[in-house]
Motif scaffolding. Structure first.
Motif, PDB file in Angstrom:
ATOM      1  N   LYS A 119       0.820  -1.216   0.000  1.00 31.73           N
ATOM      2  CA  LYS A 119       0.000   0.000   0.000  1.00 31.73           C
ATOM      3  C   LYS A 119       0.855   1.267   0.000  1.00 31.73           C
ATOM      4  O   LYS A 119       0.794   2.083  -0.907  1.00 31.73           O
ATOM      5  CB  LYS A 119      -0.946  -0.004   1.209  1.00 31.73           C
ATOM      6  CG  LYS A 119      -2.003  -1.099   1.153  1.00 31.73           C
ATOM      7  CD  LYS A 119      -2.927  -1.011   2.365  1.00 31.73           C
ATOM      8  CE  LYS A 119      -3.988  -2.102   2.307  1.00 31.73           C
ATOM      9  NZ  LYS A 119      -4.899  -2.051   3.487  1.00 31.73           N
ATOM     10  N   TYR A 120       1.649   1.406   1.042  1.00 27.11           N
ATOM     11  CA  TYR A 120       2.410   2.643   1.216  1.00 27.11           C
ATOM     12  C   TYR A 120       3.419   2.839   0.090  1.00 27.11           C
ATOM     13  O   TYR A 120       3.453   3.884  -0.562  1.00 27.11           O
ATOM     14  CB  TYR A 120       3.108   2.600   2.577  1.00 27.11           C
ATOM     15  CG  TYR A 120       3.998   3.781   2.846  1.00 27.11           C
ATOM     16  CD1 TYR A 120       3.461   5.020   3.157  1.00 27.11           C
ATOM     17  CD2 TYR A 120       5.375   3.656   2.798  1.00 27.11           C
ATOM     18  CE1 TYR A 120       4.270   6.104   3.412  1.00 27.11           C
ATOM     19  CE2 TYR A 120       6.196   4.730   3.055  1.00 27.11           C
ATOM     20  CZ  TYR A 120       5.639   5.958   3.358  1.00 27.11           C
ATOM     21  OH  TYR A 120       6.453   7.019   3.599  1.00 27.11           O
ATOM     22  N   LEU A 121       4.241   1.807  -0.161  1.00 29.41           N
ATOM     23  CA  LEU A 121       5.226   1.916  -1.231  1.00 29.41           C
ATOM     24  C   LEU A 121       4.542   1.988  -2.592  1.00 29.41           C
ATOM     25  O   LEU A 121       4.999   2.684  -3.501  1.00 29.41           O
ATOM     26  CB  LEU A 121       6.180   0.720  -1.162  1.00 29.41           C
ATOM     27  CG  LEU A 121       7.285   0.662  -2.211  1.00 29.41           C
ATOM     28  CD1 LEU A 121       8.136   1.916  -2.148  1.00 29.41           C
ATOM     29  CD2 LEU A 121       8.155  -0.560  -1.980  1.00 29.41           C
ATOM     30  N   ASP A 122       3.428   1.280  -2.706  1.00 28.67           N
ATOM     31  CA  ASP A 122       2.650   1.301  -3.935  1.00 28.67           C
ATOM     32  C   ASP A 122       2.229   2.734  -4.270  1.00 28.67           C
ATOM     33  O   ASP A 122       2.350   3.199  -5.408  1.00 28.67           O
ATOM     34  CB  ASP A 122       1.417   0.422  -3.733  1.00 28.67           C
ATOM     35  CG  ASP A 122       0.747   0.067  -5.042  1.00 28.67           C
ATOM     36  OD1 ASP A 122       1.432   0.023  -6.069  1.00 28.67           O
ATOM     37  OD2 ASP A 122      -0.466  -0.165  -5.020  1.00 28.67           O
ATOM     38  N   ALA A 123       1.778   3.464  -3.251  1.00 30.74           N
ATOM     39  CA  ALA A 123       1.341   4.847  -3.470  1.00 30.74           C
ATOM     40  C   ALA A 123       2.510   5.740  -3.852  1.00 30.74           C
ATOM     41  O   ALA A 123       2.372   6.642  -4.698  1.00 30.74           O
ATOM     42  CB  ALA A 123       0.666   5.372  -2.196  1.00 30.74           C
ATOM     43  N   ALA A 124       3.674   5.492  -3.223  1.00 28.60           N
ATOM     44  CA  ALA A 124       4.857   6.293  -3.545  1.00 28.60           C
ATOM     45  C   ALA A 124       5.251   6.113  -5.008  1.00 28.60           C
ATOM     46  O   ALA A 124       5.563   7.083  -5.712  1.00 28.60           O
ATOM     47  CB  ALA A 124       6.013   5.894  -2.626  1.00 28.60           C
ATOM     48  N   CYS A 125       5.234   4.871  -5.483  1.00 32.09           N
ATOM     49  CA  CYS A 125       5.569   4.608  -6.876  1.00 32.09           C
ATOM     50  C   CYS A 125       4.557   5.275  -7.816  1.00 32.09           C
ATOM     51  O   CYS A 125       4.921   5.846  -8.851  1.00 32.09           O
ATOM     52  CB  CYS A 125       5.587   3.098  -7.133  1.00 32.09           C
ATOM     53  SG  CYS A 125       6.895   2.215  -6.263  1.00 32.09           S
ATOM     54  N   TYR A 126       3.298   5.210  -7.434  1.00 32.14           N
ATOM     55  CA  TYR A 126       2.251   5.793  -8.275  1.00 32.14           C
ATOM     56  C   TYR A 126       2.426   7.307  -8.386  1.00 32.14           C
ATOM     57  O   TYR A 126       2.231   7.902  -9.455  1.00 32.14           O
ATOM     58  CB  TYR A 126       0.879   5.459  -7.693  1.00 32.14           C
ATOM     59  CG  TYR A 126      -0.262   5.746  -8.630  1.00 32.14           C
ATOM     60  CD1 TYR A 126      -0.619   4.835  -9.628  1.00 32.14           C
ATOM     61  CD2 TYR A 126      -0.991   6.923  -8.525  1.00 32.14           C
ATOM     62  CE1 TYR A 126      -1.669   5.096 -10.488  1.00 32.14           C
ATOM     63  CE2 TYR A 126      -2.036   7.199  -9.389  1.00 32.14           C
ATOM     64  CZ  TYR A 126      -2.370   6.275 -10.365  1.00 32.14           C
ATOM     65  OH  TYR A 126      -3.400   6.538 -11.240  1.00 32.14           O
ATOM     66  N   ASP A 127       2.806   7.948  -7.264  1.00 31.40           N
ATOM     67  CA  ASP A 127       3.030   9.397  -7.280  1.00 31.40           C
ATOM     68  C   ASP A 127       4.099   9.781  -8.294  1.00 31.40           C
ATOM     69  O   ASP A 127       4.031  10.830  -8.937  1.00 31.40           O
ATOM     70  CB  ASP A 127       3.457   9.894  -5.889  1.00 31.40           C
ATOM     71  CG  ASP A 127       2.304   9.911  -4.911  1.00 31.40           C
ATOM     72  OD1 ASP A 127       1.143   9.805  -5.347  1.00 31.40           O
ATOM     73  OD2 ASP A 127       2.572  10.008  -3.691  1.00 31.40           O
ATOM     74  N   ILE A 128       5.110   8.925  -8.432  1.00 35.12           N
ATOM     75  CA  ILE A 128       6.212   9.224  -9.343  1.00 35.12           C
ATOM     76  C   ILE A 128       5.804   9.037 -10.797  1.00 35.12           C
ATOM     77  O   ILE A 128       5.971   9.923 -11.633  1.00 35.12           O
ATOM     78  CB  ILE A 128       7.438   8.341  -9.017  1.00 35.12           C
ATOM     79  CG1 ILE A 128       7.982   8.676  -7.620  1.00 35.12           C
ATOM     80  CG2 ILE A 128       8.522   8.517 -10.074  1.00 35.12           C
ATOM     81  CD1 ILE A 128       9.066   7.722  -7.152  1.00 35.12           C
ATOM     82  N   VAL A 129       5.277   7.835 -11.081  1.00 35.56           N
ATOM     83  CA  VAL A 129       5.043   7.500 -12.488  1.00 35.56           C
ATOM     84  C   VAL A 129       3.883   8.275 -13.099  1.00 35.56           C
ATOM     85  O   VAL A 129       3.813   8.449 -14.321  1.00 35.56           O
ATOM     86  CB  VAL A 129       4.808   5.980 -12.652  1.00 35.56           C
ATOM     87  CG1 VAL A 129       6.007   5.210 -12.188  1.00 35.56           C
ATOM     88  CG2 VAL A 129       3.551   5.526 -11.907  1.00 35.56           C
ATOM     89  N   THR A 130       2.934   8.759 -12.293  1.00 37.47           N
ATOM     90  CA  THR A 130       1.833   9.550 -12.838  1.00 37.47           C
ATOM     91  C   THR A 130       2.219  11.007 -13.005  1.00 37.47           C
ATOM     92  O   THR A 130       1.480  11.785 -13.595  1.00 37.47           O
ATOM     93  CB  THR A 130       0.604   9.479 -11.912  1.00 37.47           C
ATOM     94  OG1 THR A 130       0.961   9.943 -10.607  1.00 37.47           O
ATOM     95  CG2 THR A 130       0.073   8.057 -11.829  1.00 37.47           C
ATOM     96  N   GLY A 131       3.378  11.386 -12.454  1.00 40.97           N
ATOM     97  CA  GLY A 131       3.822  12.765 -12.567  1.00 40.97           C
ATOM     98  C   GLY A 131       3.202  13.689 -11.544  1.00 40.97           C
ATOM     99  O   GLY A 131       3.399  14.908 -11.610  1.00 40.97           O
TER     100      GLY A 131
END
Length: 393
Positions: free
Chosen positions: A153-165
């Protein structure tokens, strides 16, 4: 058994768990870096399992490595404690003409000590089984998050923040590193929710077992030698509740009723460094007189002032431990930012903050007339973080 040896070896065991914490955090940063290379949401979705998968298995392997590496040092520590504490009263056996049974032949005492050692191993496994992070999800209230949730969850959200810009890489990395180092790897110890870093919990499990072994050997020797009296050791800077009974002679019943033996906050309880030994009226001599103890208590309770706040000796030593913990976390933060390729100015800012912590620690210790215990800071083996005339690391 000298306290410095016990502390040195226990610290070595605790360091293995600190290394475990660091490897887990580095793995999280590594995965964020990998996500930062993904250029679209679709690629992120496709690679999600590859990025986050197998995390539990990897962490489980690291935990097992930490446990197995700790056992040899623990056995060495326990063996030396048992040998020292058991034979220290051998001459008293001879004076009283009682039968001295070598520990190797003492089935009753061996059974007791083995049970305590087994319990300490269980405590260390509990430390690793309850690993998690206290994380702030944005509402200001920290929530204990198991590793599995951090990765899914937590790391998943961090990755999403990056790749979506939505956020730039440096912002996400800074946020994640700050949250991880501020929370630390944790173990829930009490129903109240109080928590400790994993290395602190591991050290306490070992030192508590050492103290309990010492106590059981003392009680066995006292019973065989026919005395009900014990002298409790004295040490400087004891917590106020312990300072009233340390250094004095008590009956076995009073060890429980006065000193709190068997309770979490009493003699041989959590973070208690006191031990007690058989006392033989007419043969033994007290190490600390009542007059000396009373004078010492008055001296230690007289507060010293630092930056507008007063500290007794006990409070000053507790403050030292807090400052050392904060500096270990800051060193960890600097290292993770560097490993993650964070902005150079951000790294320099965090190094400057660490330097300020070091200077404050040195000034506080001088004013309180306490020895600096920088080995507690540098136990991470990271080497020099912020060079200065004071910092050798």
């Amino acid at each position: 058994m000298k306290g410095d040896y016990k502390n040195k070896l226990a610290s070595k065991i605790a360091a293995r768990y600190q290394d475990l914490e660091e490897r887990i955090m580095q793995d999280i940063v590594r995965r964020i870096m990998k996500a930062g290379e993904i250029t679209s949401t679709a690629d992120w979705q496709i690679n999600r399992l590859r990025i986050l998968g197998y995390s539990s298995e990897d962490i489980e392997k690291e935990i097992k490595k930490a446990l197995n590496a700790s056992y040899p040092e623990m056995f060495e520590l326990y063996d030396k404690v048992i040998n020292w504490e058991y034979v220290r009263n051998k001459d008293v056996y001879e004076q009283i003409n009682a039968e001295y049974i070598p520990f190797e032949e003492n089935g009753q005492l061996k059974q007791i000590t083995e049970a305590i050692i087994d319990q300490s191993f269980d405590d260390l496994e509990n430390v690793t089984n309850s690993l998690g992070f206290y994380l702030d999800y944005g509402n200001g209230k920290k929530v204990l998050t198991p590793l599995s949730q951090v990765y899914t969850k937590y790391l998943d959200a961090a990755c999403y923040d990056i790749v979506t810009g939505a956020f730039d890489y440096n912002s996400v990395l800074r946020r994640v590193v700050t949250q991880l180092t501020n929370s630390g790897l944790r173990q829930i110890d009490y129903s109240s929710g109080r928590a400790n870093r994993v290395d602190v919990a591991a050290r306490r499990a070992v030192m508590t077992a050492v103290s309990q072994i010492t106590g059981k050997i003392s009680e066995y020797n006292a019973q065989k030698l026919g005395t009900e009296y014990f002298e409790v050791e004295w040490h400087a800077g004891a917590r106020p509740a312990h300072s009233v009974w340390q250094g004095r002679v008590w009956t076995k019943e009073q060890l429980y009723s006065v000193c709190g033996l068997g309770t979490v906050t009493g003699l041989l309880g959590a973070n208690c460094y006191h031990t007690y030994y058989p006392f033989f009226p007419g043969i033994s001599e007290r190490n600390w007189s009542d007059e000396w103890l009373e004078a010492q208590n008055r001296k230690e309770s007289k507060p010293k002032e630092f930056r507008g706040k007063e500290y007794t000796l006990y409070e000053a030593k507790q403050r030292q431990r807090q400052m050392e913990t904060a500096m270990r976390a800051q060193r960890e933060k600097v290292q993770m930012l560097q490993d993650g390729g964070a902005d150079r100015q951000e790294v320099m800012l965090q190094k400057a903050k660490y330097q300020g912590q070091l200077d404050e620690y040195a000034a506080f210790s001088r004013k309180m007339r306490l020895k600096e215990e920088r080995e507690r800071i540098y136990i991470d083996g990271r080497g020099r973080i912020a060079p200065s005339q004071y910092d050798l690391k």
